[in-house]
Design an enzyme around this catalytic site. Structure first.
Site, PDB file in Angstrom:
ATOM      1  N   LYS A   1      25.318 -14.891   4.705  1.00 51.91           N
ATOM      2  CA  LYS A   1      26.214 -14.918   5.869  1.00 51.91           C
ATOM      3  C   LYS A   1      26.834 -16.323   6.028  1.00 51.91           C
ATOM      4  CE  LYS A   1      25.659 -10.620   6.527  1.00 51.91           C
ATOM      5  NZ  LYS A   1      25.017  -9.733   7.451  1.00 51.91           N
TER       6      LYS A   1
HETATM    7  C1  LIG Z   1      24.415  -8.377   7.621  1.00 53.99           C
HETATM    8  C2  LIG Z   1      24.827  -7.394   8.669  1.00 53.99           C
HETATM    9  C3  LIG Z   1      23.920  -6.850   9.597  1.00 53.99           C
HETATM   10  C4  LIG Z   1      22.439  -7.003   9.488  1.00 53.99           C
HETATM   11  O1  LIG Z   1      21.941  -8.244   9.391  1.00 53.99           O
HETATM   12  P1  LIG Z   1      20.527  -8.512   8.680  1.00 53.99           P
HETATM   13  O2  LIG Z   1      20.258  -9.918   9.087  1.00 53.99           O
HETATM   14  O3  LIG Z   1      20.728  -8.322   7.223  1.00 53.99           O
HETATM   15  O4  LIG Z   1      19.538  -7.557   9.261  1.00 53.99           O
HETATM   16  C5  LIG Z   1      24.405  -6.030  10.596  1.00 53.99           C
HETATM   17  N1  LIG Z   1      25.687  -5.713  10.676  1.00 53.99           N
HETATM   18  C6  LIG Z   1      26.604  -6.179   9.803  1.00 53.99           C
HETATM   19  C7  LIG Z   1      28.032  -5.788   9.965  1.00 53.99           C
HETATM   20  C8  LIG Z   1      26.195  -7.014   8.758  1.00 53.99           C
HETATM   21  O5  LIG Z   1      27.088  -7.447   7.850  1.00 53.99           O
END
Ligand SMILES: *Cc1c(COP(=O)(O)O)cnc(C)c1O
Length: 370
Positions: free
Chosen positions: A184
């Site tokens: 991210k």
């Molecule tokens: C990455 C993501 C999540 C979940 O996050 P995690 O930390 O992997 O649990 C939720 N929604 C979207 C749109 C994402 O890209």
């Protein structure tokens, strides 16, 4: 050595090491400690909201937000079909039903004009997703929410720092959630955050993420809660990343601009738009091979991989997954088109101009012929 360019990789450009070692030296490695508080406070300021509650990942952040809003069995929650699976799963964890909306073709976000037809007596909330970093057109969504008394959750897992009409996303709905997974915009390894301006929702999230323990009476549990906390070690990494977030956002924009300069206007390549009212943060720089390109998306990706360029398909829409096949009747032509023909290109903050030029050259060579 053969060149290999990954889709994403974390970059530690700040005080991550120093802060993590400080956690070890202090022995504060579980979910208490100064980095949790500092990370929460700094993140709330960054989003321009009153409350931020750290938790162990972005999926859990969504689950907490929906539980805090009281979403439960029998409720319906509207969300885009084109999203990461966690959005729909978190709704289902609450016993509620995800009701899926098609995408709109410019930003690829849920199409606000298709929401109203899906509202029923059971609808309680709308979860918007700022997909790949482009903010959702929030005004029509918020107007519908007012009209039908619905709550609005922003799944901002991919959009730290994005702006909608000059306002930070994360402060636009009732509550918003972020992810700090390794790929991210900023990361804590695994991690998440719930943000809100509402003190009652904030208190509810804190209660639920801490096993439901009463803040005034230790080991008294008035509700069944969860252990959804973030560790001080993760928060230490997160704080160091957050201190540098303007650098990450600048780098993401430079990467996107370099790609756009090379790829905009190339016949057969469609880019995700950046609307005039939006500041896109380009978590992933993405393209769609339109129908004039004879080469299949998967074939193009395979050729790119051979040439040292990792890519990823856009998400499968929720309506094709086994759990959500029957979630919503109707057709999703835009999401189907994006999912069949779209891909994410390498988007790391570390990419150089030469890396991006290389990716573009390999891409153009890979899509030349069927
Ligand atoms: C990455 C993501 C999540 C979940 O996050 P995690 O930390 O992997 O649990 C939720 N929604 C979207 C749109 C994402 O890209």
């Amino acid at each position: 050595m053969k060149r290999f360019i990954p889709v994403a990789e974390p970059v530690f450009a700040g005080r991550e090491r120093e802060y993590v070692l400080d956690c070890l030296d202090s022995t504060w490695i579980s979910s208490n400690g100064k980095y949790i508080e500092r990370f929460e406070k700094t993140f709330a300021e960054f989003c321009g909201v009153r409350h931020a509650m750290a938790c162990c990942n972005g999926t859990v952040a969504l689950h907490l937000a929906l539980m805090a809003l009281g979403i439960g069995r029998g409720d319906e929650v509207i969300c885009p079909t084109l999203t990461y699976v966690a959005t729909a799963n978190a709704i289902a964890y609450c016993g509620a039903k995800p009701v899926l909306v098609d995408s709109e073709p410019r930003t690829w976000n849920l199409d606000p004009s298709k929401i109203e037809a899906l509202v029923t007596e059971k609808t309680r909330a709308i979860v918007v997703v700022h997909l790949y970093g482009h903010p959702v057109d929030m005004d029509p969504v918020l107007a519908l929410a007012r009209k039908y008394d619905l709550r609005v959750v922003e799944d901002a897992a991919e959009a730290h720092g994005a702006l909608y009409k000059g306002r930070r996303i994360g402060s636009l709905g009732d509550v918003a959630t972020f992810s700090f997974y390794g790929n991210k915009i900023i990361t804590t390894g695994e991690g998440g955050m719930v943000v809100t301006n509402h003190a009652d929702l904030a208190a509810r999230v804190r209660l639920l993420k801490g096993q439901g323990m009463d803040t005034a009476r230790r080991y008294w549990f008035p509700v069944r809660g969860y252990n959804y906390r973030m560790t001080n070690v993760a928060a230490a990494i997160g704080l160091a990343q957050l201190e540098k977030i303007e650098w990450y956002l600048e780098r993401k924009r430079e990467v996107a601009e370099r790609y756009a300069a090379r790829l905009a206007g190339v016949p057969g390549i469609v880019l995700q738009a950046e609307e005039s009212w939006a500041r896109h943060v380009f978590w992933m720089f993405s393209i769609v091979l339109d129908d004039s390109r004879k080469v299949e998306r998967d074939e193009a990706m395979r050729r790119l991989a051979e040439r040292g360029v990792e890519t990823r398909p856009l998400f499968y829409p929720m309506h094709v997954l086994p759990m959500y096949l029957d979630a919503t009747p109707g057709a999703f032509p835009v999401a189907d088109w994006l999912a069949a023909r779209g891909m994410n290109l390498p988007s790391s903050a570390r990419l150089t101009e030469s890396d991006i030029d290389f990716v573009c050259e390999q891409l153009l060579a890979s899509i030349e012929t069927a």
